[in-house]
Design an enzyme around this catalytic site. Sequence first.
Site, PDB file in Angstrom:
ATOM      1  N   HIS A  18       0.923  -1.105   0.028  1.00 15.66           N
ATOM      2  CA  HIS A  18       0.149   0.020   0.039  1.00 15.66           C
ATOM      3  C   HIS A  18       1.010   1.188   0.091  1.00 15.66           C
ATOM      4  O   HIS A  18       2.179   1.115  -0.063  1.00 15.66           O
ATOM      5  CB  HIS A  18      -0.987  -0.087   1.186  1.00 15.66           C
ATOM      6  N   HIS A  21       4.052   1.298   2.482  1.00 14.04           N
ATOM      7  CA  HIS A  21       5.092   0.658   1.844  1.00 14.04           C
ATOM      8  C   HIS A  21       5.853   1.414   0.803  1.00 14.04           C
ATOM      9  O   HIS A  21       7.215   1.648   0.600  1.00 14.04           O
ATOM     10  CB  HIS A  21       4.828  -0.563   1.225  1.00 14.04           C
ATOM     11  N   CYS A 126       2.275  -9.617  19.857  1.00 14.52           N
ATOM     12  CA  CYS A 126       1.458  -9.050  18.748  1.00 14.52           C
ATOM     13  C   CYS A 126       1.872  -9.603  17.242  1.00 14.52           C
ATOM     14  O   CYS A 126       2.932  -9.349  16.907  1.00 14.52           O
ATOM     15  CB  CYS A 126       1.559  -7.424  18.754  1.00 14.52           C
ATOM     16  N   CYS A 129       3.042  -7.361  14.266  1.00 17.47           N
ATOM     17  CA  CYS A 129       4.360  -6.820  14.709  1.00 17.47           C
ATOM     18  C   CYS A 129       5.494  -7.840  14.843  1.00 17.47           C
ATOM     19  O   CYS A 129       6.667  -7.639  14.935  1.00 17.47           O
ATOM     20  CB  CYS A 129       4.324  -6.005  15.940  1.00 17.47           C
ATOM     21  N   CYS A 143      -2.115  -3.541  21.279  1.00 19.79           N
ATOM     22  CA  CYS A 143      -0.917  -3.354  20.516  1.00 19.79           C
ATOM     23  C   CYS A 143      -0.888  -1.788  20.393  1.00 19.79           C
ATOM     24  O   CYS A 143      -1.685  -1.191  19.749  1.00 19.79           O
ATOM     25  CB  CYS A 143      -0.698  -4.143  19.290  1.00 19.79           C
ATOM     26  N   HIS A 146      -0.845  -1.348  16.386  1.00 21.99           N
ATOM     27  CA  HIS A 146      -2.057  -1.707  15.661  1.00 21.99           C
ATOM     28  C   HIS A 146      -3.279  -1.433  16.364  1.00 21.99           C
ATOM     29  O   HIS A 146      -4.580  -1.609  15.618  1.00 21.99           O
ATOM     30  CB  HIS A 146      -1.882  -3.092  15.096  1.00 21.99           C
ATOM     31  N   LYS A 304      -2.485   4.996  11.511  1.00 22.11           N
ATOM     32  CA  LYS A 304      -1.746   4.611  10.822  1.00 22.11           C
ATOM     33  C   LYS A 304      -2.374   3.808   9.814  1.00 22.11           C
ATOM     34  O   LYS A 304      -3.127   2.699   9.969  1.00 22.11           O
ATOM     35  CB  LYS A 304      -0.776   3.897  11.656  1.00 22.11           C
ATOM     36  N   LYS A 307      -2.846  -2.664   6.923  1.00 19.49           N
ATOM     37  CA  LYS A 307      -3.682  -3.729   6.758  1.00 19.49           C
ATOM     38  C   LYS A 307      -4.532  -4.213   7.924  1.00 19.49           C
ATOM     39  O   LYS A 307      -5.854  -4.325   7.788  1.00 19.49           O
ATOM     40  CB  LYS A 307      -2.970  -4.785   6.205  1.00 19.49           C
TER      41      LYS A 307
HETATM   42  N1  MSP Z   1       9.203  -6.976   7.880  1.00 20.23           N
HETATM   43  C1  MSP Z   1       9.194  -5.855   8.794  1.00 20.23           C
HETATM   44  C2  MSP Z   1      10.260  -5.063   8.460  1.00 20.23           C
HETATM   45  C3  MSP Z   1      11.690  -5.759   8.854  1.00 20.23           C
HETATM   46  S1  MSP Z   1      12.965  -4.861   8.187  1.00 20.23           S
HETATM   47  C4  MSP Z   1      14.393  -5.583   8.694  1.00 20.23           C
HETATM   48  C5  MSP Z   1       7.845  -4.993   8.390  1.00 20.23           C
HETATM   49  N2  MSP Z   1       7.298  -4.859   7.510  1.00 20.23           N
HETATM   50  S2  MSP Z   1       5.959  -4.266   6.951  1.00 20.23           S
HETATM   51  O1  MSP Z   1       5.501  -4.762   5.680  1.00 20.23           O
HETATM   52  O2  MSP Z   1       5.040  -4.356   7.832  1.00 20.23           O
HETATM   53  O3  MSP Z   1       6.107  -2.665   6.865  1.00 20.23           O
HETATM   54  C6  MSP Z   1       7.669  -2.132   7.015  1.00 20.23           C
HETATM   55  C7  MSP Z   1       7.510  -0.836   6.692  1.00 20.23           C
HETATM   56  O4  MSP Z   1       6.613  -0.296   5.664  1.00 20.23           O
HETATM   57  C8  MSP Z   1       7.524   0.290   7.596  1.00 20.23           C
HETATM   58  O5  MSP Z   1       8.568   0.317   8.643  1.00 20.23           O
HETATM   59  C9  MSP Z   1       7.398   1.591   7.140  1.00 20.23           C
HETATM   60  O6  MSP Z   1       8.830   1.791   6.416  1.00 20.23           O
HETATM   61  C10 MSP Z   1       6.235   1.271   5.574  1.00 20.23           C
HETATM   62  N3  MSP Z   1       5.132   1.408   6.218  1.00 20.23           N
HETATM   63  C11 MSP Z   1       3.882   0.531   6.268  1.00 20.23           C
HETATM   64  N4  MSP Z   1       2.928   1.370   6.732  1.00 20.23           N
HETATM   65  C12 MSP Z   1       3.218   2.611   6.498  1.00 20.23           C
HETATM   66  C13 MSP Z   1       2.527   3.850   6.688  1.00 20.23           C
HETATM   67  N5  MSP Z   1       1.067   3.752   7.175  1.00 20.23           N
HETATM   68  N6  MSP Z   1       3.263   5.050   6.556  1.00 20.23           N
HETATM   69  C14 MSP Z   1       4.535   5.020   6.195  1.00 20.23           C
HETATM   70  N7  MSP Z   1       5.269   3.926   6.242  1.00 20.23           N
HETATM   71  C15 MSP Z   1       4.642   2.528   6.489  1.00 20.23           C
HETATM   72  O7  MSP Z   1       7.572  -4.277   9.427  1.00 20.23           O
END
Ligand code: MSP
Length: 676
Positions: A18, A21, A126, A129, A143, A146, A304, A307
């Site tokens: 999304h 990411h 969680c 997380c 959490c 979330h 935030k 998903k």
């Molecule tokens: N897999 C772990 C990270 C491991 S790194 C060694 C993880 N993955 S995640 O898919 O949940 O998302 C990681 C990153 O996506 C967040 O840290 C952030 O950089 C980005 N984001 C996910 N949602 C976000 C927002 N709503 N806003 C901005 N960035 C966000 O955590």
Amino acid sequence: MAHRYFTTPIYYVNDRPHIGHLYTTVVTDVLTRYRRLTGDTVRFLTGTDEHGQNIEKVARKEGVAPIVVADRNAPRFRELFRSFGVANDDFIRTTEPRHRAGVEEIIRRIAAAGDLYLASHEGWYCPPCEAFYPEKDLAEGACPVHGTKLEWEKEENVFFRLSKYEKPLLSLYDEGVGGKPFVFPDSRLNEVRSFVAAGLKDLSVSRTTISWGIPFPGYPGHVVYVWLDALTNYISALGFGGTDDALFSAFWPGEGSDARAVHVVGKDILRFHAVYWPAFLMSAGVTVPTQVVGHGWWLKDARKMSKSVGNVVRPDELVQAFGIDALRWHLVSEMTFGQDANFSDEGFLTAYNADLANGLGNTLSRAVRMAADAFGGKTPSERGRPNDFFPNAAEFAVKEWETAFEEYRLQDAARAIRVLLQSIDSYISTHEPWKIAKRDGASPRLHHILWDCLEGLRVAAALLSPIAPKTAEEVFRRLGAPKRAADVTKRDFAWGQLPLNALLEPAPPLFPRADPKVFFGSRGEGQSSARKETKVTTDNSTDSSKGRTADGSTGASGAIPAAPPEAARISFEEFSRIDFRVGEVIAAEKIEKSKKLIKMTVKFGEDVRTIVGGIATVYTAEQLVGRKFAFVTNLAPAKLMGVESNGMILAATMPGSGEPSLLMVDPAVPSGSKVK
Ligand code: MSP
């Protein structure tokens, strides 16, 4: 030039990507493009995190093996990033053998340091997380990230002696690396420091309740805790634990190396990167990274975007309607890097129209069309004069842009481009080249003016190249100065390089204006993702400042102040006592004894007066002349550094820096017009 290694987090593959990411990956791409442009040797890694409970759960639900889910979703991330012009050098998947080799090697070293032991363990867990939370961190039992209900889990795990690294971590935070703080921004460094200073407990680094993971060397029945697994991607992708360590030696910091490694992450996972990761590395005898940069969250409806909360915005539809670069620009320019911002379609649309349809697109088509008409489809055959207005405006924009990038103020780098484009736009309106063309034909003056405008646009495109690479290339092409975004270097910022007599490319608007009525017309209130029926119009005639709030933002991001309490409000009569007017600056000079003050001669219709403004930290006197701004004209006179000021120029205060940002006025509004 230094070796620089930039990484994004690796993304969980239990879902499609999304906007959140995409944000991390796009800003990291922007930072790497900036670094490449300065001449550094850069490596950029992104990838997917494919082990752990979340993926196992999805797979179980679908009745397939976890690798099937991973194989389906990993390419979605890879392809999305590619379609967004993300120029990563590598994409790692944690299910690859090279990664497993890296994880096994780091565990071998941590075990050799005596930092692993077996113990039983229980706590609040969680799943999204993949982390345990202490009772005190829970938000009403849920959490803190979330807001979802936590599960009480109990098992025997391998523990890592994290507590042993409390002091070395605190020294790392105090001393930084190579003169830079280990965590950016400072506020997050402080958070991390307080967390560690409050005392570190040893960390469970294996799981026995799940099987989808890397088997823990030496502990049959255990798989490696997903965070120890995932964090190691940053070095396994460089060959750590493998047979070829060339990339690791070149790009991972170490004794006598010029390498710098920067991890860009969302603030949600800062703790893992700034506490656990350096501790693992210290234990394994590997140098820690240079910096962890934590950005804020894109929020949707004040939560935030995520998903598990169910409030995600997917990029697909916006991109279909407005293009990749429109979204790249929005993500970079609308979020104050490091802070949270709210994502709304309204904000997106307003910024799109103001910055791209009008600011860039309209200015480009006006200038190209006028030059093509006047000079037979070609760029002018004479350059502008060296002491004209533009070299200064462009030089100023370049300086602003560079410092902004160095300080991770990406939104200010975008702002510098916006301001340069606004200067070009007002320069055209003030000098009215179409009148000169009508009166004198292709006179030297017309050559000078239009060359300045086109050259200003070339510099703007060079500055735009890390943020919106395809658009920058299109601007170069239309200006008769084709160049690939990846080939832009700092040398392209120098004034004076637009070729003479080169073929211009007048073409349809770069970013057709979007009509909000049409855009929102077919939706009910509160809907929030772009629709296919979005219609774009080609009317680019409105002013670039329309629809923006005072600080040049769209009101889409940052905190909007709550309405003041009743007692603090003023009546309309009180408001009407203030005389706001549009004034045109006809002369300006810096007050030499002062760092901040500029003395301006301002015309309000027939009335001309002196007004002193504290804006010299951001604007030069030359930039102001010929432009119109908003003023308060009935303030009692005040003496500033010996100069009597008869009014006040209005500026927004930039959050964070506190710098002024002048309120732009449509150049077509006559000076002296009342503002209310
Ligand atoms: N897999 C772990 C990270 C491991 S790194 C060694 C993880 N993955 S995640 O898919 O949940 O998302 C990681 C990153 O996506 C967040 O840290 C952030 O950089 C980005 N984001 C996910 N949602 C976000 C927002 N709503 N806003 C901005 N960035 C966000 O955590």
